[in-house]
Structures are given as structure tokens and as C-alpha cells.
Design a protein around this motif. Structure first.
Motif, PDB file in Angstrom:
ATOM      1  N   PRO A   1     104.514   8.373 -23.867  1.00 11.67           N
ATOM      2  CA  PRO A   1     105.781   7.713 -23.512  1.00 11.67           C
ATOM      3  C   PRO A   1     105.706   6.231 -23.853  1.00 11.67           C
ATOM      4  CG  PRO A   1     104.462   8.051 -21.556  1.00 11.67           C
ATOM      5  CD  PRO A   1     103.725   8.725 -22.670  1.00 11.67           C
ATOM      6  N   SER A   2     106.836   5.610 -24.062  1.00 15.08           N
ATOM      7  CA  SER A   2     106.829   4.170 -24.329  1.00 15.08           C
ATOM      8  C   SER A   2     106.432   3.420 -23.059  1.00 15.08           C
ATOM      9  CB  SER A   2     108.212   3.712 -24.788  1.00 15.08           C
ATOM     10  OG  SER A   2     109.186   4.016 -23.790  1.00 15.08           O
ATOM     11  N   GLY A   3     105.780   2.289 -23.258  1.00 17.20           N
ATOM     12  CA  GLY A   3     105.340   1.495 -22.115  1.00 17.20           C
ATOM     13  C   GLY A   3     103.923   1.800 -21.678  1.00 17.20           C
ATOM     14  N   ILE A   4     103.115   2.340 -22.600  1.00 13.07           N
ATOM     15  CA  ILE A   4     101.755   2.742 -22.249  1.00 13.07           C
ATOM     16  C   ILE A   4     100.917   1.555 -21.769  1.00 13.07           C
ATOM     17  CG2 ILE A   4     100.847   2.441 -24.590  1.00 13.07           C
ATOM     18  CD1 ILE A   4      99.945   5.296 -22.179  1.00 13.07           C
ATOM     19  N   THR A   5     101.276   0.346 -22.164  1.00 11.70           N
ATOM     20  CA  THR A   5     100.501  -0.823 -21.758  1.00 11.70           C
ATOM     21  C   THR A   5     100.585  -1.100 -20.253  1.00 11.70           C
ATOM     22  OG1 THR A   5     102.385  -2.233 -22.350  1.00 11.70           O
ATOM     23  CG2 THR A   5     100.658  -1.963 -24.004  1.00 11.70           C
ATOM     24  N   LYS A   6     101.494  -0.414 -19.553  1.00 15.14           N
ATOM     25  CA  LYS A   6     101.580  -0.568 -18.097  1.00 15.14           C
ATOM     26  C   LYS A   6     100.371   0.046 -17.387  1.00 15.14           C
ATOM     27  CE  LYS A   6     106.657  -0.410 -18.099  1.00 15.14           C
ATOM     28  NZ  LYS A   6     107.856   0.368 -17.657  1.00 15.14           N
ATOM     29  N   MET A   7      99.644   0.892 -18.091  1.00 17.29           N
ATOM     30  CA  MET A   7      98.510   1.590 -17.484  1.00 17.29           C
ATOM     31  C   MET A   7      97.268   0.705 -17.602  1.00 17.29           C
ATOM     32  SD  MET A   7      99.346   5.495 -18.748  1.00 17.29           S
ATOM     33  CE  MET A   7      98.533   6.232 -17.319  1.00 17.29           C
ATOM     34  N   LYS A   8      97.089  -0.144 -16.606  1.00 21.96           N
ATOM     35  CA  LYS A   8      96.075  -1.191 -16.653  1.00 21.96           C
ATOM     36  C   LYS A   8      94.647  -0.685 -16.451  1.00 21.96           C
ATOM     37  CE  LYS A   8      99.292  -4.340 -17.074  1.00 21.96           C
ATOM     38  NZ  LYS A   8      99.504  -5.015 -18.371  1.00 21.96           N
ATOM     39  N   SER A   9      94.486   0.549 -15.948  1.00 19.71           N
ATOM     40  CA  SER A   9      93.141   1.048 -15.658  1.00 19.71           C
ATOM     41  C   SER A   9      92.552   1.872 -16.786  1.00 19.71           C
ATOM     42  CB  SER A   9      93.165   1.896 -14.378  1.00 19.71           C
ATOM     43  OG  SER A   9      93.561   1.130 -13.265  1.00 19.71           O
ATOM     44  N   LEU A  10      93.333   2.123 -17.857  1.00 18.89           N
ATOM     45  CA  LEU A  10      92.862   3.011 -18.925  1.00 18.89           C
ATOM     46  C   LEU A  10      91.621   2.451 -19.619  1.00 18.89           C
ATOM     47  CD1 LEU A  10      95.831   4.542 -20.962  1.00 18.89           C
ATOM     48  CD2 LEU A  10      94.228   5.661 -19.418  1.00 18.89           C
ATOM     49  N   LEU A  11      90.582   3.283 -19.667  1.00 15.51           N
ATOM     50  CA  LEU A  11      89.359   2.956 -20.386  1.00 15.51           C
ATOM     51  C   LEU A  11      89.247   3.763 -21.673  1.00 15.51           C
ATOM     52  CD1 LEU A  11      86.825   2.990 -17.393  1.00 15.51           C
ATOM     53  CD2 LEU A  11      87.960   1.009 -18.401  1.00 15.51           C
ATOM     54  N   THR A  12      89.745   5.004 -21.617  1.00 15.83           N
ATOM     55  CA  THR A  12      89.639   5.922 -22.756  1.00 15.83           C
ATOM     56  C   THR A  12      91.020   6.487 -23.061  1.00 15.83           C
ATOM     57  OG1 THR A  12      87.440   6.577 -21.960  1.00 15.83           O
ATOM     58  CG2 THR A  12      88.440   7.938 -23.671  1.00 15.83           C
ATOM     59  N   LEU A  13      91.398   6.458 -24.339  1.00 15.41           N
ATOM     60  CA  LEU A  13      92.704   6.977 -24.740  1.00 15.41           C
ATOM     61  C   LEU A  13      92.550   7.786 -26.010  1.00 15.41           C
ATOM     62  CD1 LEU A  13      95.804   7.102 -24.469  1.00 15.41           C
ATOM     63  CD2 LEU A  13      95.909   4.968 -25.797  1.00 15.41           C
TER      64      LEU A  13
ATOM     65  N   SER B   1      96.907  -2.502 -28.915  1.00 11.87           N
ATOM     66  CA  SER B   1      95.945  -3.597 -29.099  1.00 11.87           C
ATOM     67  C   SER B   1      95.978  -4.592 -27.953  1.00 11.87           C
ATOM     68  CB  SER B   1      96.223  -4.322 -30.424  1.00 11.87           C
ATOM     69  OG  SER B   1      97.438  -5.066 -30.353  1.00 11.87           O
ATOM     70  N   ASN B   2      97.053  -4.564 -27.178  1.00 13.27           N
ATOM     71  CA  ASN B   2      97.176  -5.502 -26.062  1.00 13.27           C
ATOM     72  C   ASN B   2      96.595  -4.958 -24.754  1.00 13.27           C
ATOM     73  OD1 ASN B   2      98.596  -7.442 -27.620  1.00 13.27           O
ATOM     74  ND2 ASN B   2     100.488  -6.262 -27.387  1.00 13.27           N
ATOM     75  N   MET B   3      96.029  -3.741 -24.779  1.00 18.10           N
ATOM     76  CA  MET B   3      95.454  -3.147 -23.573  1.00 18.10           C
ATOM     77  C   MET B   3      94.035  -3.660 -23.386  1.00 18.10           C
ATOM     78  SD  MET B   3      96.961   0.740 -23.859  1.00 18.10           S
ATOM     79  CE  MET B   3      96.523   1.105 -22.145  1.00 18.10           C
ATOM     80  N   ALA B   4      93.896  -4.616 -22.487  1.00 18.69           N
ATOM     81  CA  ALA B   4      92.618  -5.315 -22.324  1.00 18.69           C
ATOM     82  C   ALA B   4      91.518  -4.429 -21.770  1.00 18.69           C
ATOM     83  CB  ALA B   4      92.813  -6.523 -21.410  1.00 18.69           C
ATOM     84  N   SER B   5      91.881  -3.355 -21.064  1.00 16.81           N
ATOM     85  CA  SER B   5      90.859  -2.532 -20.418  1.00 16.81           C
ATOM     86  C   SER B   5      90.276  -1.462 -21.333  1.00 16.81           C
ATOM     87  CB  SER B   5      91.451  -1.842 -19.190  1.00 16.81           C
ATOM     88  OG  SER B   5      92.523  -0.983 -19.564  1.00 16.81           O
ATOM     89  N   LEU B   6      90.930  -1.173 -22.463  1.00 20.36           N
ATOM     90  CA  LEU B   6      90.574  -0.032 -23.302  1.00 20.36           C
ATOM     91  C   LEU B   6      89.174  -0.200 -23.911  1.00 20.36           C
ATOM     92  CD1 LEU B   6      92.260   2.480 -23.839  1.00 20.36           C
ATOM     93  CD2 LEU B   6      92.902   1.498 -26.048  1.00 20.36           C
ATOM     94  N   ARG B   7      88.319   0.840 -23.712  1.00 23.01           N
ATOM     95  CA  ARG B   7      86.948   0.827 -24.236  1.00 23.01           C
ATOM     96  C   ARG B   7      86.759   1.815 -25.391  1.00 23.01           C
ATOM     97  NH1 ARG B   7      87.395  -2.714 -21.101  1.00 23.01           N
ATOM     98  NH2 ARG B   7      85.956  -3.433 -19.498  1.00 23.01           N
ATOM     99  N   GLU B   8      87.465   2.968 -25.321  1.00 24.91           N
ATOM    100  CA  GLU B   8      87.347   3.984 -26.370  1.00 24.91           C
ATOM    101  C   GLU B   8      88.743   4.436 -26.781  1.00 24.91           C
ATOM    102  OE1 GLU B   8      84.745   7.250 -25.614  1.00 24.91           O
ATOM    103  OE2 GLU B   8      83.256   6.027 -24.560  1.00 24.91           O
ATOM    104  N   LEU B   9      88.949   4.563 -28.092  1.00 21.30           N
ATOM    105  CA  LEU B   9      90.256   4.960 -28.614  1.00 21.30           C
ATOM    106  C   LEU B   9      90.064   6.003 -29.697  1.00 21.30           C
ATOM    107  CD1 LEU B   9      93.339   4.586 -28.825  1.00 21.30           C
ATOM    108  CD2 LEU B   9      92.904   2.717 -30.446  1.00 21.30           C
TER     109      LEU B   9
ATOM    110  N   LEU C   1     103.215   7.107 -16.469  1.00 20.41           N
ATOM    111  CA  LEU C   1     102.958   5.662 -16.431  1.00 20.41           C
ATOM    112  C   LEU C   1     102.725   5.161 -15.018  1.00 20.41           C
ATOM    113  CD1 LEU C   1     105.660   4.459 -19.005  1.00 20.41           C
ATOM    114  CD2 LEU C   1     103.251   5.011 -19.416  1.00 20.41           C
ATOM    115  N   ARG C   2     103.057   5.979 -14.005  1.00 21.78           N
ATOM    116  CA  ARG C   2     102.860   5.572 -12.617  1.00 21.78           C
ATOM    117  C   ARG C   2     101.441   5.864 -12.116  1.00 21.78           C
ATOM    118  NH1 ARG C   2     107.765   8.463 -11.308  1.00 21.78           N
ATOM    119  NH2 ARG C   2     106.630   9.589  -9.671  1.00 21.78           N
ATOM    120  N   LEU C   3     100.632   6.476 -12.954  1.00 22.49           N
ATOM    121  CA  LEU C   3      99.272   6.834 -12.543  1.00 22.49           C
ATOM    122  C   LEU C   3      98.370   5.605 -12.662  1.00 22.49           C
ATOM    123  CD1 LEU C   3      99.002  10.336 -14.257  1.00 22.49           C
ATOM    124  CD2 LEU C   3      99.613   9.812 -11.888  1.00 22.49           C
TER     125      LEU C   3
END
Length: 804
Positions: free
Chosen positions: A646-658, A676-684, A630-632
Motif C-alpha cells: 500500500p502507499s505510505g509504507i514509510t509510516k512503518m517505522k519499525s521495519l527492519l526487513t522488507l 530509501s527514506n526508511m531509516a530503520s530498514l536493514r534488509e531489502l 500500515l497501522r502495525l
């Protein structure tokens, strides 16, 4: 020998700016360090001007080649020093203007050892900058102009004067292009373009069509343009052919255009323009041809699809490689003098040679012609027919391929040379390559375009220039993967070795081969079991490597704790034990691909990799990702596959693909809501396992108002148990649903597709084709086609399990 410096000028150009950013930061630089950094800035700007000029030289002398090699190594080492500086001195602390003096003093004390190392490195780098700068002045590398000498003999001479009776596989293409030339709109002016890779027979085909259809044209001309064209000379040559009086001398372009237009105004003309290289050249030449409604025709040839489409619009014919039968016929004619003339003891080696030629007429003619004069033994055919890189008798073929390489801009040269890390005939995923290029620093930022999008544009341009070949397509028609033709692959390996761009270690080699300089990129072309017991590569020999790629087996992979400046570690698909000790110390690592390996655990300290942008552990034995991930903060692509997040995945603000799993299990029922609250996510991509006992309850449910930026959603599930509520996934354009089997009841198991307002492409796939699967596919397709009439629906049924 042309300097294959690739992206060197881009890197040297960017370094002064990078050094400037370092000066602007509030780092507590050592005494004199700021002066050294400023000195590097000034000298590198001056060097860059010389590098740009040297890049354009096609026949540089030994001094120039040696100087470029020194600049390359120096630029790499300075960039490594800059990138490591913050990690060694700042040690994770803040360095803004509000930092307290006490905190700075503490950091200064705790980093004294590193500071002494930095001081020594700076001193050494300054001495090297001075030395390289003095060499530039001594060799006078700055002011000379690029030299572009045309070859004394056109390397395409065999195509220009080919005997029609000896051509193979030409009848069908010739008739098809002839029909394009003569058919439709008989009175209007038409341009037909023949496009294809170097050596694919474009000129031969165009000349055959030109000979076939020339009856009835009062004026005819055939001219060759070439890469370093003199447009005035081309137009003068054309004029001399159509009026039969003048000489083909160069002249004023405007006057020549006027004279040509005047002469052709009332005539039906046929013109062949061979070897076009740029849209700009065509935009000049096309003004020679008046629209006189007499049925005039123009045939062009080019290696570049953008040029072909600009000249001819939809009237473009793309050459194909010879099929196996025609390739064998042509090879037998050239090597043995007749079809079926191959002796029995040479059949196996001849088959290997034809495979290496890959159906390319240029290669078959060149290699076959060479073998015709050789002793007909297996050893001789292997030496002359398979070992091209050291064979000086194939220079004509290499020169033709080299023209395509020379026409590339510097950034694309580097990208093309990078492909030499892959084995011959290896299928390369575009997504993987684009992320690697970004991590390697080949991609420059462009306003309004992401770096990955720019990388994909680079790949498209290489495809358009017929230097790489599309292999598989995505559902929407975009390219998914590509391959290199064996002839192109062999050429870029030669260029990479000349330039020390990549160090290749083949299965038969015990260690890194001797190279002229420092190893910056290493590719271990292992062959599986043969390399399991092979000795590990000496880390000291590759300690400055920026990327390491390993194929087939993990054997010989160097120890990670010796690779302090590594940016890319790609072990995709490698079998065998893998030691990740020291991984967390690779502070500059940006791309880590462990997909399909035997790794079972990631280091707990993986969160130390603050530069990491891509992490791929799909299809591995990794069951859970360490919490430190989560620190990445720079991680953009997290491809966890079957590993638990790990819990707290929404802390990763730069994620585009998961890509993740454990969806549908009771302990993780809220994970979709969290994602659903990850505003940066483009592909899931979601993996889940739905028990049959709970098939009546939708296990994968997507809420409204979430996933505001998501464009692509892939769901891989054991059973269809998915629902989309009203206003869910409004931005999703691509939906992939992949299930193992259908429900026992005749129910689709998928509901709410009608709520996906932005849907453009949909794929539904079942591994097992049963009654429930058939019902689900039919129901989903019916709903989608009714509510989304413009959405492309693809139905698939395959006999294999869903991979994770």
C-alpha cells in the motif's frame, strides 16, 4: 526423571516486572485489582526461588513435579491475562497522565462487560496463586539443595572397554588423530581435542589413539572428568597413575596440582582426559602440565566445541557419523553376529532402523545389541527397533543423550524442546526459527544486542554443543539452516511430552492426544492427502495455545476465532484451503507465516494485530496487502513477496526487513525513492519484471544518500537492468543479484557496483545460461574484483525460475 521446565524460571522471574509495569501505567483498574496485581508480584518472586532450585533436581519426587506443572500453568495464565488486559480495557485509547476525566469515564462505561470478566478472572487467579503458594510451603520446596547423583554404572561403558577388533570405521579417524598427536613440533607440549555429538565415538577413538601412540612416553594416565566432576578426585586419580604409588583419593586441588607438576617436570608424558564439560574445569586441570619441551601430549574429548578450542586451539578433530556401508556392517555385527547376516525378510525393516540411527555408533550398537536377543520377526524388529520412546531397554542410550540436555541452561532447554514441533529430518531455517523464538518469549533482552541476534547466538551455542547439525551455509560461511539428528529428535520429543511442552498430533491421530495439563503449543504433523478430509481440531481443547504449527496440509487447523492468546501461527508450505476468519481477533499474535500456502487474500482488518512482528506471505496468491497494514507499529519483518504494497509504507517505522515487488512498473517508479527514506530498514529484497522493450533504460536505480542503514540488498529480476549511482548504499555489505536471463546485447546490464563502498559479499546468479548472462557475470565480477579486492564474489548459474 529430571524436570524439563525449560524457560519456566525465566518466565516466572520476568512476570513480577511485567506486573509492575502494569501498575505503573495509568490504567483505570477495577477496585481491588491493584492489590491483586501487587499480591501476584510478591508471591511469584517467592515461587521463582523455589522453581530455580527445582530446575536443578535430577530425581525430583512426584510432588515436586506436580507443583512445577501447576506453577507453569499459573504463570502462563497470568501472563496471558496481563497481555490481554490493555487490549480489553484500553481499547486503543491513551492512558498517559494527561488523559481527560471525561475520556476515562467514557472508556469505563464502554468496557463494563470486559471489566466484569476481568474481575472474575482476577478472583480465580488469586485463588490459584494462594493454592500453589500453600503447596510450596507444605512440600518445603524452597530450601532443599539440588541433587546430582552420578549413575551407578557409566553409560559409556561399551566405549571405555570396546574390543579394538570389533570396531568399525575407526581406522581412518584413528590414523588422522594419531598424526595430529605425534606430528609437528615434536618437542613442545601439544593438546589434541576430539569433539562430537553424544554417542559419536569420541571416547572410543581417543582410547584407540592413546593405545597406538603410548610407546615412548615414560608417564601415562587416562582419567574421566564427567559433567558433575570432582576435580580433586580427577587429579588424585591422575597422580596415582603417573607415580604408581598413591591412591586416587580426592585432596586439596592446589596441593595435587603442585605434586603433579613436580612429578611430570622432567618426564615425557601422555595424558588422556575424557569427557570434559566446561572451560572452567580445563582451566584448572591444565595447570598440572609443565611445559618441559620433551614432546609431551594430552588428548581430550568433549561434546562442546568451545571447550575443545580452548584446550587445543587449532588441533581439534571433529568426529563424523558412520557412512552407510560402515553403519550396515556395525548393525549386522551387533544384531545378527556377522556381516551380511541379515535375513531377507528383515532387510526392509533393518534399513528403516539404520536410517533412524542416522550413522550414530551409540544408537547402532544399542539398538543392534537389543535386537540380537529378540525373535527375528518383522513385527518384533519394528516394535523394538523403531519404537524407542516407550522402550525401557534403551535407557543407557537415552541417559547418554540426556547428559547433554541436562548441561544446558534453562533458556536453552526451552529452545531445544521447542524443536520437537518439527517433523523428523526436517530442515529448519535459522531466520525462521530465530523470529519464532522471539515471538514465543524464549529470548530475554540483552543490552546492546537485538533479541534476534541473541536467538541466533542461542542457535550457535546449540550447534557448538553438537545438539543440532548445520545443514546449509550462507555465502559468508554463516549457518543458514540445520537439522536435528533422529536420535536427538526422538529424545526431545520424549522430554516435551513428559513436560507437556508441546502437543504433537500425527497424521494417524484424529484429535489432540490426552495431555497432563493445558495445551500451550500445538504441532499438527499432517501428511498431505491423508489429512484433507480429517476432522478439524476442536478449538476448545487448544483455546489456550500460544503457538500452532501445521505441516503439509491445512486440514485439521482449528478455527482461529477460538484462539484468543495465540502468539505464533506458522503454516509455511501447507497446501489446501485456508480460512482466515477471525484472524484479526488474535490480538496477541506476533508471528504469522503463510509462506507457500494457497491463501489469496488477507483480512482487511489485519491492522488490528497491534503486536504483530513478522508477516510472511511470500509464494502465495496474495496480490495486494490491505492498507490497514500500515497501522502495525511493531511490525519488523514484512515479507510480501509478489504482493503489492500500500502507499505510505514509510509510516512503518519499525521495519527492519522488507520483501516486495512491483519494482520497475510505471505506476511505481518512485517506490525505491520512497523506500530509501526508511531509516530503520536493514534488509531489502526486491522482485521486478523488466520488459525487453525497455532494456536500454535502467529500470531499477538506487539514488545517493538513501538507505542509510541497509546492510543486505537482494534484487530478483527477469533481466539485468540495475544501476547504483555515486554514494548509493554506502552501508550495504551483501548484494545478491538474481536474474532469469541476460540481455540480448553483450552488456552486463548492471552498473555502478564500484560505488558500493562497503561491499563484502556479492552473489550474481542467472537461471538461464546464455551469451548475455555470461557477459554480465564476467563484467560484474571483473569490476567488483578490481574496485573491491576484499569482496567475495560468487557466480552461479541454475536451471530454474526465480521464486517469489
Amino acid at each position: 526423571m529430571e524436570i524439563a521446565v525449560g524457560a519456566l524460571s525465566g518466565m516466572v522471574e520476568a512476570l513480577p516486572g511485567k506486573l509492575g509495569e502494569l501498575l505503573q501505567q495509568e490504567y483505570d483498574l477495577l477496585s481491588g485489582a491493584r492489590g491483586d496485581v501487587a499480591f501476584f508480584q510478591a508471591e511469584l518472586r517467592t515461587m521463582n526461588a523455589a522453581v530455580v532450585r527445582c530446575e536443578a533436581l535430577e530425581e525430583p519426587d512426584v510432588q515436586t513435579t506436580g507443583w512445577i506443572a501447576q506453577v507453569r500453568d499459573l504463570a502462563f495464565d497470568i501472563e496471558d491475562w496481563v497481555d490481554l488486559f490493555a487490549h480489553r480495557v484500553d481499547a486503543g485509547g491513551t492512558h498517559d497522565a494527561t488523559s481527560h476525566r471525561f475520556s476515562r469515564w467514557i472508556r469505563r462505561l464502554t468496557t463494563i462487560p470486559d471489566r466484569h470478566v476481568i474481575a472474575t478472572e482476577l478472583k480465580e487467579l488469586r485463588a490459584r496463586v494462594v493454592e500453589v503458594s500453600e503447596l510450596r510451603k507444605r512440600y518445603s520446596l524452597g530450601p532443599q539443595m539440588p541433587s546430582r547423583h552420578a549413575p551407578a554404572v557409566d553409560p559409556r561403558i561399551f566405549a571405555l572397554y570396546a574390543d579394538s577388533a570389533g570396531l568399525v570405521g575407526m581406522d581412518g579417524p584413528r590414523d588422522e588423530v594419531a598424526e595430529m598427536v605425534t606430528g609437528q613440533d615434536p618437542d613442545g607440549l601439544k593438546v589434541v581435542s576430539v569433539v562430537g555429538m553424544a554417542g559419536s565415538g569420541k571416547t572410543t577413538l581417543a582410547r584407540e589413539v592413546y593405545r597406538l601412540v603410548n610407546a615412548g612416553f615414560k608417564c601415562r594416565a587416562s582419567v574421566s572428568v564427567g559433567r558433575s566432576s570432582d576435580v580433586g578426585k580427577v587429579l588424585g586419580d591422575m597422580l596415582s597413575q603417573v607415580d604408581g604409588r598413591g591412591r586416587g583419593d580426592a585432596g586439596d586441588v592446589n596441593q595435587l596440582i603442585g605434586r603433579l607438576r613436580q612429578h611430570l617436570q622432567d618426564k615425557r608424558y601422555l595424558v588422556m582426559i575424557d569427557d570434559l564439560w566446561s572451560v572452567q574445569t580445563w582451566e584448572i586441570i591444565k595447570h598440572c602440565f609443565p611445559e618441559n619441551n620433551l614432546g609431551s601430549r594430552i588428548i581430550t574429548t568433549t561434546r562442546i566445541e568451545a571447550v575443545a578450542k580452548t584446550a587445543a586451539g587449532v588441533h581439534v578433530y571433529k568426529t563424523c557419523l558412520l557412512d552407510e556401508a560402515d553403519a550396515e556392517t556395525l548393525f549386522s555385527q551387533r544384531a545378527f553376529g556377522s556381516v551380511g547376516g541379515c535375513p531377507a525378510h528383515l532387510k526392509d525393516v533393518s534399513a528403516q532402523i539404520m536410517k533412524k540411527c542416522g550413522g550414530l555408533p551409540l544408537a547402532i550398537v544399542s539398538v543392534g545389541g537389543l535386537l540380537a536377543s529378540k525373535v527375528r520377526t518383522t513385527d518384533e524388529f519394528e516394535r523394538s527397533g523403531l519404537e524407542w520412546r516407550t522402550n525401557s531397554e534403551l535407557q543407557g542410550m537415552k541417559q547418554i543423550i540426556k547428559l547433554s540436555y541436562s548441561d544446558l541452561p534453562a533458556n536453552l532447554k526451552a529452545c531445544l524442546l521447542h524443536l520437537s514441533i518439527f517433523p523428523e529430518n526436517h530442515e529448519i531455517e535459522i531466520e525462521r526459527l530465530a523470529r519464532r523464538w522471539v515471538a514465543e518469549g524464549f529470548i530475554n533482552e540483552q543490552r546492546g544486542t537485538s533479541m534476534e541476534e541473541t536467538a541466533r547466538n542461542y542457535i550457535s551455542e546449540l550447534i557448538g554443543r553438537n545438539l543440532i547439525q548445520p545443514s546449509q551455509l550462507n555465502h559468508d560461511g554463516t549457518h543458514r539452516s540445520y537439522v536435528l539428528h533422529p536420535v536427538i529428535h526422538d529424545f526431545i520429543i520424549c522430554k516435551s511430552m513428559e513436560d507437556n511442552f508441546v502437543a504433537l498430533v500425527h497424521a494417524q491421530q484424529q484429535d489432540v492426544p490426552p495431555v497432563n495439563g493445558t495445551v500451550r503449543r500445538l504441532s499438527l504433523l499432517n501428511s498431505g492427502k491423508h489429512d484433507q478430509a480429517a476432522a478439524q481440531i476442536d478449538g476448545a481443547k487448544v483455546s489456550r495455545a500460544r503457538s500452532i504449527t501445521v505441516f503439509s496440509h491445512t486440514g485439521r487447523t482449528p478455527r482461529l476465532n477460538e484462539l484468543s492468546v495465540l502468539r505464533v501461527l506458522d503454516l509455511e508450505g501447507c497446501q489446501g484451503p485456508l480460512c482466515l476468519d477471525g484472524l484479526y481477533k488474535l490480538l496477541l499474535l506476533r508471528y504469522l507465516n503463510l509462506k507457500g500456502t494457497d491463501v489469496s487474500n488477507l483480512p482487511a482488518q489485519i491492522g488490528e494485530l497491534r503486536c504483530l512482528e513478522t508477516l510472511d506471505v511470500r509464494s502465495t496468491k496474495v496480490k495486494e496487502l490491505p492498507p490497514s497494514i500500515l497501522r502495525l507499529e511493531k511490525l519488523m519483518h514484512l515479507l510480501a513477496g509478489n504482493a503489492k504494497l500500500p502507499s505510505g509504507i514509510t509510516k512503518m517505522k519499525s521495519l527492519l526487513t522488507l520483501s516486495c515487488s512491483n519494482i520497475g512498473k510505471s505506476a511505481d517508479v518512485d517506490i525505491i525513492q520512497e523506500l530509501s527514506n526508511m531509516a530503520s530498514l536493514r534488509e531489502l529484497e526486491l522482485f521486478c519484471n523488466v520488459p525487453r522493450a525497455s532494456e536500454d533504460k535502467k529500470q531499477v536505480a538506487f539514488p545517493s544518500d538513501g538507505f542509510q542503514s541497509l546492510k543486505k540488498l537482494s534484487i530478483r529480476c527477469s533481466l539485468p537492468s540495475v544501476t547504483f549511482v555515486t554514494d548509493a548504499l554506502s552501508k550495504v555489505e551483501v548484494l545478491e543479484l538474481k536474474f532469469e536471463e541476460g540481455l540480448s546485447k553483450e552488456s552486463s546490464g548492471v552498473s555502478g557496483v564500484e560505488h558500493l563502498s562497503g561491499l563484502k559479499h556479492m552473489i550474481i546468479e542467472f537461471s538461464q545460461h546464455d551469451v548475455g548472462a555470461a557477459a554480465a557475470m564476467a563484467a560484474v565480477k571483473k569490476t567488483t574484483e578490481k574496485v573491491h579486492p576484499n569482496c567475495q564474489v560468487i557466480i552461479m548459474s541454475v536451471d530454474k525460475k526465480i521464486g517469489k
